[in-house]
Design a protein around this motif. Structure first.
Motif, short mmCIF file in Angstrom:
data_model
loop_
_atom_site.label_atom_id
_atom_site.label_comp_id
_atom_site.label_asym_id
_atom_site.label_seq_id
_atom_site.Cartn_x
_atom_site.Cartn_y
_atom_site.Cartn_z
N PRO B 413 -6.72 -8.64 -16.14
CA PRO B 413 -7.23 -8.25 -14.82
C PRO B 413 -7.06 -9.31 -13.73
CG PRO B 413 -9.01 -8.45 -16.43
CD PRO B 413 -7.75 -8.54 -17.19
N VAL B 414 -7.14 -10.57 -14.09
CA VAL B 414 -7.03 -11.60 -13.04
C VAL B 414 -5.59 -11.68 -12.52
CG1 VAL B 414 -7.23 -14.08 -12.57
CG2 VAL B 414 -9.03 -12.88 -13.82
N PHE B 415 -4.63 -11.54 -13.43
CA PHE B 415 -3.26 -11.49 -12.96
C PHE B 415 -3.01 -10.20 -12.18
CE2 PHE B 415 1.10 -10.02 -13.36
CZ PHE B 415 1.70 -11.01 -12.60
N ALA B 416 -3.64 -9.10 -12.61
CA ALA B 416 -3.48 -7.82 -11.90
C ALA B 416 -3.92 -7.96 -10.45
CB ALA B 416 -4.29 -6.73 -12.60
N SER B 417 -4.96 -8.73 -10.22
CA SER B 417 -5.42 -8.91 -8.84
C SER B 417 -4.35 -9.61 -8.00
CB SER B 417 -6.72 -9.72 -8.82
OG SER B 417 -7.75 -8.94 -9.38
N ARG B 418 -3.69 -10.60 -8.58
CA ARG B 418 -2.58 -11.26 -7.88
C ARG B 418 -1.47 -10.27 -7.58
NH1 ARG B 418 -0.87 -17.29 -8.72
NH2 ARG B 418 -2.71 -18.13 -9.70
N MET B 419 -1.16 -9.47 -8.59
CA MET B 419 -0.08 -8.51 -8.43
C MET B 419 -0.43 -7.49 -7.35
SD MET B 419 1.55 -5.99 -11.33
CE MET B 419 2.46 -7.18 -12.29
N LYS B 420 -1.67 -7.01 -7.38
CA LYS B 420 -2.08 -6.02 -6.38
C LYS B 420 -2.02 -6.60 -4.97
CE LYS B 420 -5.99 -4.68 -8.44
NZ LYS B 420 -7.23 -3.92 -8.64
N LYS B 421 -2.36 -7.86 -4.86
CA LYS B 421 -2.31 -8.51 -3.55
C LYS B 421 -0.88 -8.48 -3.03
CE LYS B 421 -4.29 -12.49 -1.27
NZ LYS B 421 -5.13 -13.66 -1.45
N ARG B 422 0.07 -8.79 -3.89
CA ARG B 422 1.47 -8.78 -3.48
C ARG B 422 1.92 -7.35 -3.15
NH1 ARG B 422 5.03 -10.82 -0.44
NH2 ARG B 422 7.17 -10.42 -1.09
N LEU B 423 1.43 -6.39 -3.91
CA LEU B 423 1.79 -5.00 -3.64
C LEU B 423 1.21 -4.53 -2.31
CD1 LEU B 423 1.32 -3.58 -7.26
CD2 LEU B 423 3.50 -3.92 -6.07
N ARG B 424 0.00 -5.00 -2.00
CA ARG B 424 -0.58 -4.62 -0.70
C ARG B 424 0.22 -5.23 0.45
NH1 ARG B 424 -5.39 -5.92 -3.35
NH2 ARG B 424 -5.78 -7.75 -2.05
N GLN B 425 0.88 -6.33 0.14
CA GLN B 425 1.72 -6.96 1.18
C GLN B 425 3.06 -6.24 1.34
OE1 GLN B 425 1.87 -10.91 -0.44
NE2 GLN B 425 0.00 -11.59 0.60
N GLY B 426 3.33 -5.28 0.45
CA GLY B 426 4.54 -4.49 0.66
C GLY B 426 5.55 -4.51 -0.47
N ALA B 427 5.32 -5.32 -1.51
CA ALA B 427 6.26 -5.28 -2.63
C ALA B 427 6.23 -3.90 -3.27
CB ALA B 427 5.89 -6.35 -3.66
#
Lengths: 78, 948
Positions: B413-427
């Motif tokens: 989950p902690v890595f998922a939060s990083r990933m989601k942040k990048r996805l919210r930025q448009g990835a």
């Protein structure tokens, strides 16, 4: 079914699975690939068992597997 | 020792290489361009008063406490939202600012309970601190007017409370939930005076909240407070250590009162998590002091006997005498060991040393056998080393993320939060998974493509993706020519371009629309930096290793290796599964992945250990169990693993264990495997020992002891005790000495030491003369093996097929609040969220079988049957069912088969043909398990009486 034959069956299944991966490679490479895999990851006892099985009726062994095991037998005895 | 207080800069320090110089309170300071005035001031030690700002979050500018004066500018701008500029002259303190701040604080305090002495935040309250900082001595407005002093208290969450009366509506919790965690469970409800923090109209427990703790950490008052703080009070000292749950390896401050943990707080300087956490690491540590802990060594002659508590010396002597007897009677190869991915690198290293140097064979294996062994094989064959290529931070640079067979929001989950942040930025995100996992559609994240592959068809799908890339001319030929063996590439390209591998040809196998496959492939190849993240949905198949090589092929073909934002990233299951593999836990390899037949390596170990070593590979776990059933394998030492629950085909595992004459289990609890054990060595939790864990990004993190081992010995000391009794001397006085030996014998660890880890916090291997501070990104200029090697990846269907009798495919996995076999999390309040394993089934399949939500259903495969409750969900596709294996009573692995990966024997947990029907009964296996669960765990009464 005795546990020995059940073990043989399992080893045959595993060896065939390994050989199946290598089937898409040129024949000589495929044989060498199977031999190398068995040598690298199987215990000496497992190798002996599959060699003995191949030397017997070799039941269940696919042609590529059989050839590789026979080659393994030759290199092991050498 | 004291309490570690990390500096809070108020806002994040910018990362620009361009510096600006400004003057603050008469002192010049240079900071990266983009840094706020608040952070610039803090970087020179000036703490501007603040309430709504904290450096885990973006600046918000609402509390009006951080006002400053800037020469040449009108008014008093908020320092948190004002960027530092070249030549700026800032004043943080003067009479005007003091008056403003005091007025602001007066307003806050006029609507805040004045129970500071009995408040749980006493000693750790930013509101109280700010009242002191501004010199608040009097509140003119009194508390008689309209106020929130009697706001409701929400105590529904097992780990923290929300006290509305203490909330200052600074929005830090809401922003933490959005920006840090990415769940968006909290909001500010209403406006003006009516504004309040809301968890969506329901209490916290019923809300979308995932209990990551980010809101609690962000709260500047006692509004959101850990229940442990309310009960125990504030901690007095802390140590930085590493979480013992998943392979993310989060750094935490263990905040203590004496030897009691008050709370675990994520550490901002921890490179794996950068101050974030999940419900397991943050809150679910209570298992360490569970009443179920076994703290005395125990032995018994037969598993039907009750356990007898003995001294450590007696336990070591008995275990050693049994192993010596067995080897004398059945031969050198008749014993072996399983190392633990939950134990430290040092503990794993001494375990495998015990086997190789003490038992005199290579019969050592580890739980990676059943999870990521195909990763090791596949990446070694293609790149030359058995590990992921990136650091976690790399995802911040990814443009396209291909997520395969992984469910990070639950399992990492902690890595998922990083990933989601990048996805919210448009990835862009491509999900390849039979289930519609949360990341397919979650707040502010929507996958561009979901490829819902049928279980067992991964290789066909990865080949189809590669087929599109090759046949549509999307290969990064420059990269391939420079970095890879071009002859291998050409051979592979010919194979992959075959029409048999086209999306249209494999649709019948994968079940995925060809147009989606083509579009996803084009996106991955042309969308910028593309990264592949994957989990056990890749590896736990009969073609797990082939699939890993297929992914490596795809990354090489698209040039997505050797820099930030790209790479092949295995998401490892257990905290130290990477380390356990690195340390030589596999039966064919020494530490650093060097084959036992390699003479130079073996001679080095022989010289160092002073003993002749076996040059042949030893038995893998399934080989040990098969050999036990056959009668040739008689003794096993299992450290921190529960193979009777976690490994496939439970009945076969149990038969193997029952056939042995001496099973030694070392664990915190009398787990399922211990039912079949003759010696029990009580284990130590991660809080009770020093050492290191290596996470999924190859990061070596320190584990630090914060309390004495409950059983008196750390796990490495137990192994040493057993070794001594066997006559194998191992003279270490501290785990740091073991690490020194690891460094001497392992090229990728050559310059790792505790001193270096203390200095740098952590390092990623390879860490040696060539890379003294470690290697965040691998294969930058060339692959470890030289040229990258494309491998042929022909699809071979699994032998496990659905058919008339077993028409559904079962796949298994994990859930957020439980961990692996649940031995730890089941002994915490996480059971509130998941008290039993459920069978997820599509509404269509449920209706066909007359199954309603919550019904007890029988799950039957070709090898076994268990009963569990059904939950109906359209996240499943028709024809596929899913369950977890966190609870031993559900026996998920009673139905999984012994099919396994062709190269590594990693079990095919992800594909089992099953039938499901309604039932009123638990299965005969479950009845038997319930009975033996009691009878095989008895401890002799006199021992219990003495203990009480």
């Amino acid at each position: 079914m005795s546990s020995a034959s059940s073990q043989d069956e399992k080893l045959v299944r595993m060896a065939n699975q390994i050989a199946q991966y290598f089937t898409s490679q040129p024949h000589d490479q495929a044989v060498a690939g199977v031999v190398e895999h068995l040598r690298s990851f199987w215990t000496p006892k497992m190798r002996r068992q599959i060699i003995d099985h191949a030397a017997g009726d070799g039941a269940g062994l696919e042609p590529l597997t059989l050839e590789a095991v026979q080659q393994l037998a030759v290199s092991s005895s050498g | 020792m004291s309490l570690i207080k990390e500096v809070d800069y108020g806002t994040k320090l910018a990362s620009s290489d361009v510096k600006v110089t400004l003057t603050i309170d008469g002192e010049r300071v240079a900071v990266p361009k983009g840094t706020s005035v608040m952070a610039a001031a803090m970087s020179m030690g000036t703490a501007i008063p603040k309430l709504c700002a904290t450096d885990m979050l973006d600046a918000f500018g609402s509390c009006r406490l951080c006002l400053v004066e800037i020469e040449g500018r009108r008014g008093t701008p908020a320092s948190c939202t004002t960027p530092a500029e070249e030549g700026m002259v800032v004043h943080t303190q003067n009479a005007r600012l003091a008056k403003l701040r005091k007025s602001v604080m007066e307003l806050y305090i006029s609507d805040h309970p004045l129970d500071c002495l009995t408040c749980p935040a006493n000693g750790d309250c930013e509101l109280e601190d700010m009242a002191g900082v501004v010199g608040l001595r009097h509140v003119r407005y009194g508390q008689k007017g309209a106020n929130h002093l009697h706001g409701a208290k929400d105590e529904s969450n097992p780990y923290f409370t929300f006290d509305e009366s203490k909330c200052i509506v600074c929005s830090r919790c809401v922003r933490a939930c959005e920006e840090v965690q990415g769940t968006f469970a909290l909001t500010i409800q209403s406006r003006g005076f009516e504004s309040k923090v809301s968890s969506g109209g329901v209490d916290f427990l019923a809300s979308e909240c995932v209990s990551c703790g980010a809101c609690v950490q962000a709260c500047p008052t006692a509004s959101l407070t850990e229940k442990s703080i309310i009960e125990m009070g504030q901690p007095e000292h802390s140590k930085v250590t590493t979480c013992a749950y998943c392979g993310v390896g989060c750094s935490f401050k263990a905040e203590m009162q004496g030897e009691r943990v008050v709370r675990m707080v994520p550490y901002k300087d921890g490179k794996a998590n950068e101050g974030h956490s999940c419900v397991k690491g943050r809150f679910a540590y209570g298992y360490a002091t569970s009443k179920d802990r076994i703290t005395k060594p125990m032995i018994r002659a037969a598993i039907t006997d009750p356990w007898r508590e003995v001294s450590w010396d007696d336990a070591f002597t008995y275990a050693a005498s049994e192993f010596k007897r067995i080897q004398a009677k059945y031969g050198r190869e008749s014993v072996g060991a399983i190392t633990s991915s939950r134990c430290t690198n040092e503990e794993v290293f001494v375990m495998q040393k015990l086997v190789r140097a003490g038992f005199g064979n290579n019969n050592v294996d580890t739980c990676a056998r059943v999870c990521h062994s195909p990763t090791g094989y596949g990446l070694k064959m293609t790149f030359g080393t058995s590990a992921g290529t990136q650091d976690f931070k790399s995802v911040e640079k990814s443009d396209v993320i291909l997520l395969i067979g992984a469910n990070p929001t639950d399992a990492h989950p902690v890595f998922a939060s990083r990933m989601k942040k990048r996805l919210r930025q448009g990835a862009k995100l491509i999900v390849m998974d039979p289930r519609r996992i949360d990341l397919v559609k979650t707040p502010h994240v929507r996958a561009a493509y979901h490829l819902p592959v049928l279980p067992g068809s991964n290789v066909a799908m990865i080949n189809a993706l590669a087929h599109v890339i090759v046949t549509e001319g999307l290969v990064d030929e420059a990269f391939v020519r420079e970095r890879c063996d071009f002859a291998d590439f050409e051979n592979w390209a010919r194979f992959i371009a075959s029409p048999d591998n086209s999306p249209e040809a494999v649709e019948a196998i994968t079940g995925v629309k060809p147009d989606d496959v083509r579009a996803a492939a084009r996106l991955f190849a042309t969308g910028g930096d593309g990264a592949i993240y994957y989990g056990l949905g890749v590896t736990e198949h009969s073609q797990g290793s082939t699939m890993v090589m297929g992914m490596a092929n795809l990354a090489m073909a698209t040039g997505n290796l050797g820099r930030e934002g790209v790479g092949i990233n295995p998401l490892r299951g257990q905290n130290n599964v990477q380390g356990a593999c690195d340390m030589g836990s596999f039966p064919h390899e020494f530490s650093g992945y060097r084959h036992v037949s390699d003479e130079a390596t073996r001679e080095m170990f022989e010289a160092f250990w002073g003993v002749k070593l076996d040059h042949e590979p030893g038995m893998r776990i399934p080989n040990m169990l098969d050999e036990a059933v056959a009668g040739g394998f008689k003794g096993i030492y299992v450290q921190g693993e529960d193979i009777a629950q976690s490994d496939p085909d439970t009945k076969h595992v149990v038969s193997g264990l029952e056939a042995m004459e001496c099973v030694i289990v070392q664990d915190l609890f009398l787990n399922e495997t211990a039912k079949y054990a003759h010696v029990f060595f009580p284990g130590a939790s991660f809080l009770e020992k020093d050492g290191t864990f290596t996470n999924a990004e190859r990061r070596i993190n320190r584990v630090r002891k914060v309390m004495a081992p409950m059983a008196g010995l750390a796990d490495w000391e137990v192994t040493l005790g057993f070794a001594r009794a066997l006559g194998v001397p191992m003279a270490y006085e501290h785990p740091s000495q073991i690490m020194d030996e690891i460094a001497k014998l392992t090229p990728t660890f050559r310059t790792v030491s505790y001193a270096k880890l203390d200095e740098l916090g952590s390092v990623q291997w390879p860490c040696n003369e060539a890379a003294p501070t470690g290697t965040p990104i691998m294969h930058v200029d060339h692959f470890v093996r030289g040229k990258g090697r494309f491998m042929l990846t022909q699809f071979v269907p699994t032998q496990e097929r659905a058919g008339p009798l077993f028409p559904l495919l079962l796949t298994t996995g994990r859930i957020l609040t439980q961990y692996n076999v649940g031995a730890q999390t089941r002994r915490t309040q996480n059971n509130v969220w998941h008290e039993q394993d459920m069978l997820e089934i599509h509404p269509f399949d449920a209706e066909n079988r007359g199954i309603c939500e919550g019904d007890l259903v029988a799950l039957t495969s070709r090898i076994g049957e268990v009963s569990l409750r059904a939950t109906i969900t359209d996240r499943m596709q028709p024809g596929v069912v899913y369950t977890t294996f966190h609870h031993p009573t559900s026996g998920a692995n009673v139905v999984t088969t012994d099919n396994s990966d062709w190269a590594t024997n990693c079990p095919e947990y992800k594909v089992t043909a099953v039938q499901v029907r309604r039932t009123n009964y638990f299965s005969s296996w479950q009845d038997h398990d319930r009975e033996t669960g009691v009878s095989l765990r008895r401890i002799a009464r006199e021992a219990v009486d003495a203990a009480e």
